[in-house]
Design a protein around this motif. Sequence first.
Motif, PDB file in Angstrom:
ATOM      1  N   TRP A   1      -4.146   2.981   0.056  1.00  0.00           N
ATOM      2  CA  TRP A   1      -3.852   4.098  -0.828  1.00  0.00           C
ATOM      3  C   TRP A   1      -4.248   3.838  -2.269  1.00  0.00           C
ATOM      4  O   TRP A   1      -4.743   4.732  -2.948  1.00  0.00           O
ATOM      5  CB  TRP A   1      -2.367   4.454  -0.736  1.00  0.00           C
ATOM      6  CG  TRP A   1      -1.956   4.874   0.650  1.00  0.00           C
ATOM      7  CD1 TRP A   1      -2.784   5.274   1.658  1.00  0.00           C
ATOM      8  CD2 TRP A   1      -0.636   4.929   1.173  1.00  0.00           C
ATOM      9  NE1 TRP A   1      -2.052   5.577   2.787  1.00  0.00           N
ATOM     10  CE2 TRP A   1      -0.723   5.382   2.515  1.00  0.00           C
ATOM     11  CE3 TRP A   1       0.629   4.647   0.659  1.00  0.00           C
ATOM     12  CZ2 TRP A   1       0.387   5.546   3.337  1.00  0.00           C
ATOM     13  CZ3 TRP A   1       1.741   4.806   1.466  1.00  0.00           C
ATOM     14  CH2 TRP A   1       1.622   5.259   2.778  1.00  0.00           C
TER      15      TRP A   1
ATOM     16  N   ILE B   1      -3.753  17.300  -4.271  1.00  0.00           N
ATOM     17  CA  ILE B   1      -3.214  15.958  -4.041  1.00  0.00           C
ATOM     18  C   ILE B   1      -2.378  15.507  -5.229  1.00  0.00           C
ATOM     19  O   ILE B   1      -1.299  14.942  -5.079  1.00  0.00           O
ATOM     20  CB  ILE B   1      -4.363  14.969  -3.752  1.00  0.00           C
ATOM     21  CG1 ILE B   1      -5.006  15.289  -2.398  1.00  0.00           C
ATOM     22  CG2 ILE B   1      -3.862  13.533  -3.770  1.00  0.00           C
ATOM     23  CD1 ILE B   1      -6.227  14.448  -2.091  1.00  0.00           C
TER      24      ILE B   1
ATOM     25  N   ALA C   1      -4.245   8.093 -10.724  1.00  0.00           N
ATOM     26  CA  ALA C   1      -3.771   7.229  -9.642  1.00  0.00           C
ATOM     27  C   ALA C   1      -2.379   6.692  -9.932  1.00  0.00           C
ATOM     28  O   ALA C   1      -1.534   6.590  -9.027  1.00  0.00           O
ATOM     29  CB  ALA C   1      -4.754   6.090  -9.424  1.00  0.00           C
TER      30      ALA C   1
ATOM     31  N   HIS D   1     -11.199   9.113   1.137  1.00  0.00           N
ATOM     32  CA  HIS D   1     -10.150   8.879   0.145  1.00  0.00           C
ATOM     33  C   HIS D   1      -9.056   9.940   0.256  1.00  0.00           C
ATOM     34  O   HIS D   1      -7.855   9.629   0.200  1.00  0.00           O
ATOM     35  CB  HIS D   1     -10.744   8.913  -1.269  1.00  0.00           C
ATOM     36  CG  HIS D   1     -11.780   7.862  -1.510  1.00  0.00           C
ATOM     37  ND1 HIS D   1     -11.638   6.556  -1.098  1.00  0.00           N
ATOM     38  CD2 HIS D   1     -12.988   7.931  -2.138  1.00  0.00           C
ATOM     39  CE1 HIS D   1     -12.698   5.862  -1.464  1.00  0.00           C
ATOM     40  NE2 HIS D   1     -13.532   6.674  -2.098  1.00  0.00           N
TER      41      HIS D   1
ATOM     42  N   LEU E   1      -4.942   9.609   1.095  1.00  0.00           N
ATOM     43  CA  LEU E   1      -3.892  10.064   0.180  1.00  0.00           C
ATOM     44  C   LEU E   1      -3.025  11.144   0.807  1.00  0.00           C
ATOM     45  O   LEU E   1      -1.820  11.223   0.524  1.00  0.00           O
ATOM     46  CB  LEU E   1      -4.523  10.570  -1.118  1.00  0.00           C
ATOM     47  CG  LEU E   1      -5.320   9.506  -1.902  1.00  0.00           C
ATOM     48  CD1 LEU E   1      -5.792  10.067  -3.228  1.00  0.00           C
ATOM     49  CD2 LEU E   1      -4.491   8.248  -2.119  1.00  0.00           C
TER      50      LEU E   1
ATOM     51  N   ARG F   1       0.911  16.778  -5.159  1.00  0.00           N
ATOM     52  CA  ARG F   1       1.654  16.263  -3.999  1.00  0.00           C
ATOM     53  C   ARG F   1       1.909  17.357  -2.962  1.00  0.00           C
ATOM     54  O   ARG F   1       2.925  17.355  -2.280  1.00  0.00           O
ATOM     55  CB  ARG F   1       2.961  15.589  -4.435  1.00  0.00           C
ATOM     56  CG  ARG F   1       2.829  14.683  -5.638  1.00  0.00           C
ATOM     57  CD  ARG F   1       4.076  13.850  -5.877  1.00  0.00           C
ATOM     58  NE  ARG F   1       4.139  12.761  -4.909  1.00  0.00           N
ATOM     59  CZ  ARG F   1       3.478  11.611  -5.007  1.00  0.00           C
ATOM     60  NH1 ARG F   1       2.672  11.411  -6.031  1.00  0.00           N
ATOM     61  NH2 ARG F   1       3.579  10.685  -4.077  1.00  0.00           N
TER      62      ARG F   1
ATOM     63  N   ALA G   1      -6.777   6.186  -4.266  1.00  0.00           N
ATOM     64  CA  ALA G   1      -6.312   6.904  -5.455  1.00  0.00           C
ATOM     65  C   ALA G   1      -7.153   6.547  -6.672  1.00  0.00           C
ATOM     66  O   ALA G   1      -7.485   7.416  -7.485  1.00  0.00           O
ATOM     67  CB  ALA G   1      -4.839   6.586  -5.716  1.00  0.00           C
TER      68      ALA G   1
ATOM     69  N   PHE H   1       0.307   9.246  -9.134  1.00  0.00           N
ATOM     70  CA  PHE H   1       0.385   9.508  -7.702  1.00  0.00           C
ATOM     71  C   PHE H   1       1.098   8.371  -6.973  1.00  0.00           C
ATOM     72  O   PHE H   1       1.929   8.605  -6.085  1.00  0.00           O
ATOM     73  CB  PHE H   1      -1.027   9.683  -7.123  1.00  0.00           C
ATOM     74  CG  PHE H   1      -1.039   9.932  -5.637  1.00  0.00           C
ATOM     75  CD1 PHE H   1      -0.919  11.222  -5.138  1.00  0.00           C
ATOM     76  CD2 PHE H   1      -1.158   8.883  -4.735  1.00  0.00           C
ATOM     77  CE1 PHE H   1      -0.918  11.463  -3.767  1.00  0.00           C
ATOM     78  CE2 PHE H   1      -1.168   9.106  -3.368  1.00  0.00           C
ATOM     79  CZ  PHE H   1      -1.043  10.399  -2.881  1.00  0.00           C
ATOM     80  N   LEU H   2       0.796   7.139  -7.341  1.00  0.00           N
ATOM     81  CA  LEU H   2       1.307   5.980  -6.617  1.00  0.00           C
ATOM     82  C   LEU H   2       2.708   5.570  -7.030  1.00  0.00           C
ATOM     83  O   LEU H   2       3.422   4.925  -6.247  1.00  0.00           O
ATOM     84  CB  LEU H   2       0.363   4.794  -6.808  1.00  0.00           C
ATOM     85  CG  LEU H   2      -1.034   4.935  -6.187  1.00  0.00           C
ATOM     86  CD1 LEU H   2      -1.946   3.815  -6.685  1.00  0.00           C
ATOM     87  CD2 LEU H   2      -0.947   4.926  -4.676  1.00  0.00           C
TER      88      LEU H   2
END
Length: 407
Positions: A204, A147, A216, A174, A178, A150, A208, A219-220
């Motif tokens: 999300w 994750i 997190a 979770h 994601l 990506r 995350a 990722f976000l």
Amino acid sequence: MTRMLDSTPASAITEVQAAIQQQLSTHGFYSPVELLLATNRLGYDDYRAWRRGDRRTLDALLRDGVEEARTFLEEADAWVRGLHLEAEAAALLGTDKHAGVELKASANPGLDNLLHVEYRRDVDRAQPDLFLDGAQAQVQNQLIEAITARDAAVSGVKLRQLATLDAGHWAIDHAVALIDALQAAPLEQPKEARQRLDAIENRWLPAASSLLRAGARDFLSPLWRDVGRALEGVPFASGDAKGHASWAYLNGLDWSSVKRTILEEHWESEPLLQTWLARARWRLAEYREAMRLWFALCWHFPAHFAECVESSTFPNSSLQRAWEEAQDQDLDPPITPSWFPAWLLIGHPGIARTIGPCGGTSGPERAFDHLVALRRGISDREDLDHRRALHDIHPDLLGRYLASLDD
């Protein structure tokens, strides 16, 4: 002068302690790379470029240079060792096409070694899902890695493996959220952006934070930036601040876009936009402009400045500490936000040379301009005139200024 108030070793050490304590409180560990980001010694987009493999090391990206960064992190390392945390080697891994590749942080061996160590609280070791051996823990860690990289396809495979081992595993919901985020369609319309904003904030982001913890943010960030791009051109409305592109860009740490989209608005009359713009300019190392904006908030939106500077997310820790010190002063009138810029000049005269007078007409603004003139060095006659004028506005400020001349 790069950080306006961070000119002494003592203030730098205090900055180190505050930033490390914030990391430990939020994530339960201290990371030197995160410290460089938190203290503005490394820009977030530069950091992302290094993680993507666009830069071989961080050396050319460090705003104060390699030696300054090494000295700063050595001070941090010396202080954090006294907290009796557990040190462990930190793997610095790439993202995107370099996902899973071990990155070199610096060509300087000393700095590279400092950046490859993290310190964790013992409580972290007690979390079985992260640190105990076993098939579930192994697959869970592989799922998190996929994750983070990506990679939706590999994430899906690892998710199914984890569900086979334990259908009720805490990480499954979770991870589903994601993976949905990774597979989300490109945004085209502002209406779609608002729906996506709701998904980020309510689904999300919590997922995350729970599964990726410190990861997190990275990722976000691209998801927030996608929303910002889709909201470009939508005018700011004070009753719907999240509907403006600058809000999404701020959460995505795209400081250049925060600045650009706010400057396209009539931001001077909107304290929220002014606050966001100050934060963006600070992160872009435009320290003088950021300080001017914070001072303008003091004079024109004092309650908003107080809320801003007392927030845990306020980026300028030195200004925040100065504000805390100002609250302990026994002056008449007391140091409210409106008087704070003038009071600050007494302990930090360099600001007068850097920022200059504001030209305002209120008492606190005129006091600030008189202190600017006094700090800049003027003729004896002018000096006396400014002292008299300052005495008429705020006698205690004049007294503190005169006392500072003897220090």
